[in-house]
Write a protein that holds these residues in place. Sequence first.
Motif, PDB file in Angstrom:
ATOM      1  N   PRO A 168       0.796  -1.235   0.000  1.00 39.33           N
ATOM      2  CA  PRO A 168       0.000   0.000   0.000  1.00 39.33           C
ATOM      3  C   PRO A 168       0.823   1.277   0.000  1.00 39.33           C
ATOM      4  CG  PRO A 168      -0.965  -1.600   1.493  1.00 39.33           C
ATOM      5  CD  PRO A 168       0.337  -2.180   1.056  1.00 39.33           C
ATOM      6  N   ALA A 169       1.913   1.309   0.764  1.00 38.77           N
ATOM      7  CA  ALA A 169       2.720   2.525   0.838  1.00 38.77           C
ATOM      8  C   ALA A 169       3.361   2.848  -0.509  1.00 38.77           C
ATOM      9  CB  ALA A 169       3.801   2.370   1.902  1.00 38.77           C
ATOM     10  N   THR A 170       3.846   1.823  -1.189  1.00 37.08           N
ATOM     11  CA  THR A 170       4.481   2.036  -2.493  1.00 37.08           C
ATOM     12  C   THR A 170       3.455   2.474  -3.522  1.00 37.08           C
ATOM     13  OG1 THR A 170       6.158   0.356  -1.996  1.00 37.08           O
ATOM     14  CG2 THR A 170       5.874   0.957  -4.299  1.00 37.08           C
ATOM     15  N   GLU A 171       2.302   1.847  -3.513  1.00 35.44           N
ATOM     16  CA  GLU A 171       1.257   2.220  -4.468  1.00 35.44           C
ATOM     17  C   GLU A 171       0.750   3.635  -4.196  1.00 35.44           C
ATOM     18  OE1 GLU A 171      -1.752  -0.784  -4.756  1.00 35.44           O
ATOM     19  OE2 GLU A 171      -0.449  -2.035  -6.004  1.00 35.44           O
ATOM     20  N   GLN A 172       0.712   4.013  -2.932  1.00 38.11           N
ATOM     21  CA  GLN A 172       0.300   5.376  -2.602  1.00 38.11           C
ATOM     22  C   GLN A 172       1.334   6.382  -3.115  1.00 38.11           C
ATOM     23  OE1 GLN A 172       0.289   6.512   1.556  1.00 38.11           O
ATOM     24  NE2 GLN A 172      -1.421   7.921   1.226  1.00 38.11           N
ATOM     25  N   ARG A 173       2.612   6.019  -2.985  1.00 32.91           N
ATOM     26  CA  ARG A 173       3.679   6.889  -3.482  1.00 32.91           C
ATOM     27  C   ARG A 173       3.542   7.094  -4.988  1.00 32.91           C
ATOM     28  NH1 ARG A 173       8.242   4.877  -5.503  1.00 32.91           N
ATOM     29  NH2 ARG A 173       8.285   3.056  -4.144  1.00 32.91           N
ATOM     30  N   ARG A 174       3.318   6.024  -5.716  1.00 36.60           N
ATOM     31  CA  ARG A 174       3.147   6.144  -7.161  1.00 36.60           C
ATOM     32  C   ARG A 174       1.920   6.999  -7.503  1.00 36.60           C
ATOM     33  NH1 ARG A 174       3.782  -0.004  -7.439  1.00 36.60           N
ATOM     34  NH2 ARG A 174       6.044  -0.305  -7.339  1.00 36.60           N
ATOM     35  N   ALA A 175       0.873   6.808  -6.741  1.00 39.43           N
ATOM     36  CA  ALA A 175      -0.353   7.576  -6.987  1.00 39.43           C
ATOM     37  C   ALA A 175      -0.117   9.071  -6.777  1.00 39.43           C
ATOM     38  CB  ALA A 175      -1.470   7.083  -6.079  1.00 39.43           C
ATOM     39  N   GLN A 176       0.736   9.416  -5.823  1.00 43.00           N
ATOM     40  CA  GLN A 176       1.057  10.825  -5.582  1.00 43.00           C
ATOM     41  C   GLN A 176       1.798  11.421  -6.775  1.00 43.00           C
ATOM     42  OE1 GLN A 176       2.610   9.909  -1.318  1.00 43.00           O
ATOM     43  NE2 GLN A 176       2.131  12.082  -1.292  1.00 43.00           N
ATOM     44  N   VAL A 177       2.668  10.631  -7.374  1.00 42.97           N
ATOM     45  CA  VAL A 177       3.386  11.100  -8.561  1.00 42.97           C
ATOM     46  C   VAL A 177       2.404  11.315  -9.712  1.00 42.97           C
ATOM     47  CG1 VAL A 177       5.170  10.566 -10.264  1.00 42.97           C
ATOM     48  CG2 VAL A 177       5.519   9.937  -7.863  1.00 42.97           C
ATOM     49  N   VAL A 178       1.505  10.364  -9.907  1.00 42.35           N
ATOM     50  CA  VAL A 178       0.493  10.486 -10.957  1.00 42.35           C
ATOM     51  C   VAL A 178      -0.339  11.754 -10.753  1.00 42.35           C
ATOM     52  CG1 VAL A 178      -1.614   9.456 -11.905  1.00 42.35           C
ATOM     53  CG2 VAL A 178       0.367   8.011 -11.405  1.00 42.35           C
ATOM     54  N   LYS A 179      -0.722  12.006  -9.520  1.00 42.45           N
ATOM     55  CA  LYS A 179      -1.527  13.188  -9.203  1.00 42.45           C
ATOM     56  C   LYS A 179      -0.758  14.476  -9.501  1.00 42.45           C
ATOM     57  CE  LYS A 179      -4.198  15.270  -5.397  1.00 42.45           C
ATOM     58  NZ  LYS A 179      -3.463  16.551  -5.290  1.00 42.45           N
ATOM     59  N   ARG A 180       0.522  14.506  -9.133  1.00 40.42           N
ATOM     60  CA  ARG A 180       1.306  15.719  -9.360  1.00 40.42           C
ATOM     61  C   ARG A 180       1.526  15.964 -10.848  1.00 40.42           C
ATOM     62  NH1 ARG A 180       4.280  18.536  -5.745  1.00 40.42           N
ATOM     63  NH2 ARG A 180       2.500  17.910  -4.456  1.00 40.42           N
ATOM     64  N   VAL A 181       1.761  14.913 -11.606  1.00 40.61           N
ATOM     65  CA  VAL A 181       1.916  15.060 -13.054  1.00 40.61           C
ATOM     66  C   VAL A 181       0.623  15.602 -13.663  1.00 40.61           C
ATOM     67  CG1 VAL A 181       2.178  13.796 -15.234  1.00 40.61           C
ATOM     68  CG2 VAL A 181       3.747  13.352 -13.337  1.00 40.61           C
ATOM     69  N   ALA A 182      -0.506  15.126 -13.186  1.00 39.00           N
ATOM     70  CA  ALA A 182      -1.794  15.638 -13.673  1.00 39.00           C
ATOM     71  C   ALA A 182      -1.924  17.126 -13.369  1.00 39.00           C
ATOM     72  CB  ALA A 182      -2.947  14.858 -13.041  1.00 39.00           C
ATOM     73  N   GLU A 183      -1.452  17.540 -12.204  1.00 39.07           N
ATOM     74  CA  GLU A 183      -1.488  18.954 -11.840  1.00 39.07           C
ATOM     75  C   GLU A 183      -0.580  19.768 -12.761  1.00 39.07           C
ATOM     76  OE1 GLU A 183      -0.288  18.833  -7.768  1.00 39.07           O
ATOM     77  OE2 GLU A 183      -2.289  18.317  -7.020  1.00 39.07           O
ATOM     78  N   TYR A 184       0.605  19.242 -13.041  1.00 38.26           N
ATOM     79  CA  TYR A 184       1.514  19.938 -13.961  1.00 38.26           C
ATOM     80  C   TYR A 184       0.870  20.116 -15.332  1.00 38.26           C
ATOM     81  CZ  TYR A 184       5.401  18.880 -10.687  1.00 38.26           C
ATOM     82  OH  TYR A 184       6.233  18.778  -9.606  1.00 38.26           O
ATOM     83  N   ASN A 185       0.269  19.050 -15.827  1.00 36.02           N
ATOM     84  CA  ASN A 185      -0.335  19.124 -17.155  1.00 36.02           C
ATOM     85  C   ASN A 185      -1.516  20.088 -17.193  1.00 36.02           C
ATOM     86  OD1 ASN A 185       1.414  17.471 -18.596  1.00 36.02           O
ATOM     87  ND2 ASN A 185       0.332  15.601 -18.009  1.00 36.02           N
TER      88      ASN A 185
END
Length: 220
Positions: A143-160
């Motif tokens: 769960p912790a690793t998947e949450q970390r990846r999800a945070q990256v996905v969210k930030r990239v979406a914000e950048y875009n």
Amino acid sequence: MKDCPEVSWATGTRVDSVARKLLASPQTSSWNYARTGARMADLPAQMQSAIAHKPQLVTVLLGANDACRTDVADMTPAASFRADFEAAVKNLRTSLPKSQLYVASVPDLQRLWSQGRTNGWAKTVWKLGICPSMLKDSESADPATEQRRAQVVKRVAEYNAILKDVCGRDALCRYDGTVHGYDFTGEALSQWDWFHPSKKGQGELAALAYRTITAEKPPA
């Protein structure tokens, strides 16, 4: 890591780059200020260097390194990302009011992980510290690793979303969301680091960019 502008999607002479598609003499009438590891904070200075040549078209592909940090806490805040991008665009528009601007979306880093997580060499080279916010512990599904990846996905979406918004308020800017949505495969990735585009990947980026730049109307 060594920069290889000769195979750049934007200005390369050894790939069918945007410059080769648009210019009769790309070697003498295009300039490349991209740098390995560059983040959005570097764009204002890069833009200033480009402006000195009075280009008719400026291309920008930045943001992956802002999300690819040692830890998710180190990712560039969205507000800082926006401020630096706005400053660069404002400088371009003030200095060169008629120059066109092409802005590529940040590529899908989660797809990068999904394409390499079953590849032995990719997993080995990623352990050297390539984009740890997304690629660290690439085989883990806790769960912790998947949450970390999800945070990256969210930030990239914000950048875009920022790139699209700022670009959308400039009449001569075209934002290309297809770069993030492109379903690239491992063949499009460098076999050295499984992060940067390969020569094939650079060609694919060039094709996407050219399509957007020359389209009759900007993408919706």
